[in-house]
Motif scaffolding. Structure first.
Motif, short mmCIF file in Angstrom:
data_model
loop_
_atom_site.label_atom_id
_atom_site.label_comp_id
_atom_site.label_asym_id
_atom_site.label_seq_id
_atom_site.Cartn_x
_atom_site.Cartn_y
_atom_site.Cartn_z
N TYR A 174 22.22 -71.05 18.32
CA TYR A 174 21.68 -71.34 16.99
C TYR A 174 22.28 -70.37 15.97
O TYR A 174 22.86 -69.35 16.33
CB TYR A 174 20.15 -71.22 17.00
CG TYR A 174 19.47 -72.26 17.85
CD1 TYR A 174 18.94 -73.42 17.28
CD2 TYR A 174 19.38 -72.10 19.23
CE1 TYR A 174 18.32 -74.38 18.06
CE2 TYR A 174 18.76 -73.07 20.02
CZ TYR A 174 18.24 -74.20 19.44
OH TYR A 174 17.63 -75.15 20.21
N ASP A 175 22.13 -70.69 14.69
CA ASP A 175 22.64 -69.81 13.65
C ASP A 175 22.02 -68.42 13.77
O ASP A 175 20.81 -68.30 14.00
CB ASP A 175 22.33 -70.37 12.26
CG ASP A 175 23.09 -71.65 11.97
OD1 ASP A 175 24.11 -71.88 12.63
OD2 ASP A 175 22.64 -72.42 11.09
N PRO A 176 22.82 -67.38 13.63
CA PRO A 176 22.28 -66.02 13.70
C PRO A 176 21.13 -65.82 12.73
O PRO A 176 21.17 -66.31 11.61
CB PRO A 176 23.48 -65.14 13.33
CG PRO A 176 24.68 -65.96 13.68
CD PRO A 176 24.28 -67.39 13.40
N TYR A 177 20.10 -65.09 13.21
CA TYR A 177 18.91 -64.75 12.43
C TYR A 177 17.99 -65.93 12.18
O TYR A 177 16.95 -65.79 11.54
CB TYR A 177 19.27 -64.08 11.10
CG TYR A 177 20.21 -62.92 11.25
CD1 TYR A 177 19.79 -61.74 11.87
CD2 TYR A 177 21.52 -63.01 10.81
CE1 TYR A 177 20.66 -60.68 12.04
CE2 TYR A 177 22.40 -61.93 10.96
CZ TYR A 177 21.95 -60.78 11.58
OH TYR A 177 22.82 -59.73 11.75
N LEU A 178 18.38 -67.12 12.65
CA LEU A 178 17.54 -68.30 12.46
C LEU A 178 17.13 -68.93 13.79
O LEU A 178 16.59 -70.02 13.83
CB LEU A 178 18.27 -69.34 11.60
CG LEU A 178 18.63 -68.93 10.18
CD1 LEU A 178 19.46 -70.01 9.50
CD2 LEU A 178 17.36 -68.65 9.36
N GLU A 179 17.42 -68.23 14.90
CA GLU A 179 17.18 -68.79 16.22
C GLU A 179 15.68 -68.90 16.53
O GLU A 179 14.90 -68.06 16.11
CB GLU A 179 17.82 -67.92 17.30
CG GLU A 179 19.27 -67.58 17.07
CD GLU A 179 19.43 -66.16 16.56
OE1 GLU A 179 20.47 -65.54 16.88
OE2 GLU A 179 18.52 -65.67 15.85
N SER A 196 12.79 -71.70 12.46
CA SER A 196 12.86 -70.64 11.46
C SER A 196 12.16 -71.00 10.16
O SER A 196 11.92 -70.13 9.33
CB SER A 196 14.33 -70.30 11.17
OG SER A 196 15.01 -71.46 10.74
N GLU A 248 18.02 -78.24 11.63
CA GLU A 248 18.94 -78.11 12.76
C GLU A 248 18.62 -76.95 13.68
O GLU A 248 19.05 -76.93 14.83
CB GLU A 248 20.38 -77.96 12.25
CG GLU A 248 20.61 -76.71 11.40
CD GLU A 248 22.03 -76.63 10.90
OE1 GLU A 248 22.40 -75.60 10.34
OE2 GLU A 248 22.78 -77.61 11.09
N ASN A 249 17.83 -75.98 13.23
CA ASN A 249 17.51 -74.84 14.09
C ASN A 249 16.25 -75.05 14.91
O ASN A 249 15.80 -74.16 15.61
CB ASN A 249 17.37 -73.57 13.24
CG ASN A 249 18.73 -72.98 12.92
OD1 ASN A 249 19.74 -73.58 13.21
ND2 ASN A 249 18.74 -71.81 12.32
#
Length: 263
Positions: A174-179, A196, A248-249
């Motif tokens: 997943y996108d960093p900091y949004l997992e 997130s 998407e997260n």
């Protein structure tokens, strides 16, 4: 989610004890208005610990002022405080960080006071333990895993019948900091953040069944299942409550959660 401890990288003039070189006075690196609430703990034996929570602004200010100006000195040698009474404090700040202090008194002239967040150990003749009696909040039992300083070392012991350590588990891919992430605690409870952008955080007790970890959401009666793969966890959507598809997260079936130190 566990709150990150406050990292102080300021000049010596803003540190609590300026290195504890000689007698100093306690000066916090934050103001009373920066404190969201305070958790106090008291125990002789960690298994019998109690807690009080201070929420009112006036009471927070009174506790803050009680600490300010108290004299402390360097701890010149290891103190024998076996059988002593420990009173500890967790200042939960508005920015999401914590500031922790542990005070232990064994009956002598001085007690030890550890500023965990500052990583400083000192002694003081001030009766820090009296702050517990001065607080009118009702005491409640608390699991020893919640105590500042982890006196029983529970955070280093795996969850029963697994290789999983208590801590912060983050979903890969997943996108960093949004997992999405899962926080496991030593008292065998957990909190799941599956998106997130969602404030919904399933939380409750965990059980280990047939090689899987199951999070039982106390409030809504739902469960979330993760296959245990060594030190990792793999989310099983078909054995879990539906996950809202927000963006998407959002947590997806088969997501692998790996242990990661919190920053």
């Amino acid at each position: 989610m566990k709150r990150n401890q406050l990292l102080i990288i300021a000049a010596a003039s803003t540190c609590v004890l300026s290195g504890c070189s000689g007698r100093e006075e306690i000066t916090f690196p934050f103001s009373a208005s920066d404190v969201y609430f305070v958790e106090m703990y008291r125990y002789t034996v960690p298994a019998d610990a109690q807690t009080k929570v201070i929420l009112e602004t006036e009471d927070i200010e009174e506790l803050y002022d009680s600490f300010s100006g108290k004299s402390v000195s360097p701890e010149e040698e290891e103190s024998d405080l076996s059988g002593g009474t420990t009173t500890s404090f967790r200042f939960c700040l508005n920015d999401g960080t914590d500031y922790e202090i542990v005070y232990t008194y064994g009956g002598g002239r001085n007690g030890t006071i550890r500023f965990l967040t500052e990583e400083k150990d000192c002694v003081t003749s001030a009766d820090i333990g009296s702050f517990w009696e001065d607080c009118d909040s009702e005491p409640a039992a608390v699991h020893e895993s919640k105590l500042p300083g982890d006196p029983c070392g529970l955070t280093t012991k795996p969850i029963a019948d697994t290789m999983l350590l208590p801590g912060h588990y983050v979903a890969e891919g997943y996108d960093p900091y949004l997992e999405p992430y899962l926080d496991l605690y030593a008292d065998e409870t957990a909190t799941l953040t599956y998106s997130s952008v969602s404030s919904d955080k399933p939380m409750g007790e965990i059980t280990i069944e047939d090689g899987s970890l199951i999070l039982n959401d106390d409030m809504f009666g739902k469960k979330y299942t993760f296959v245990i793969d060594g030190e990792d966890l793999i989310f099983q959507a078909d054995q879990s409550a539906p996950i809202p598809q927000l963006e998407e997260n959002t947590l997806k079936d088969g997501a692998r959660f790996v242990h990661r130190e919190e920053e």
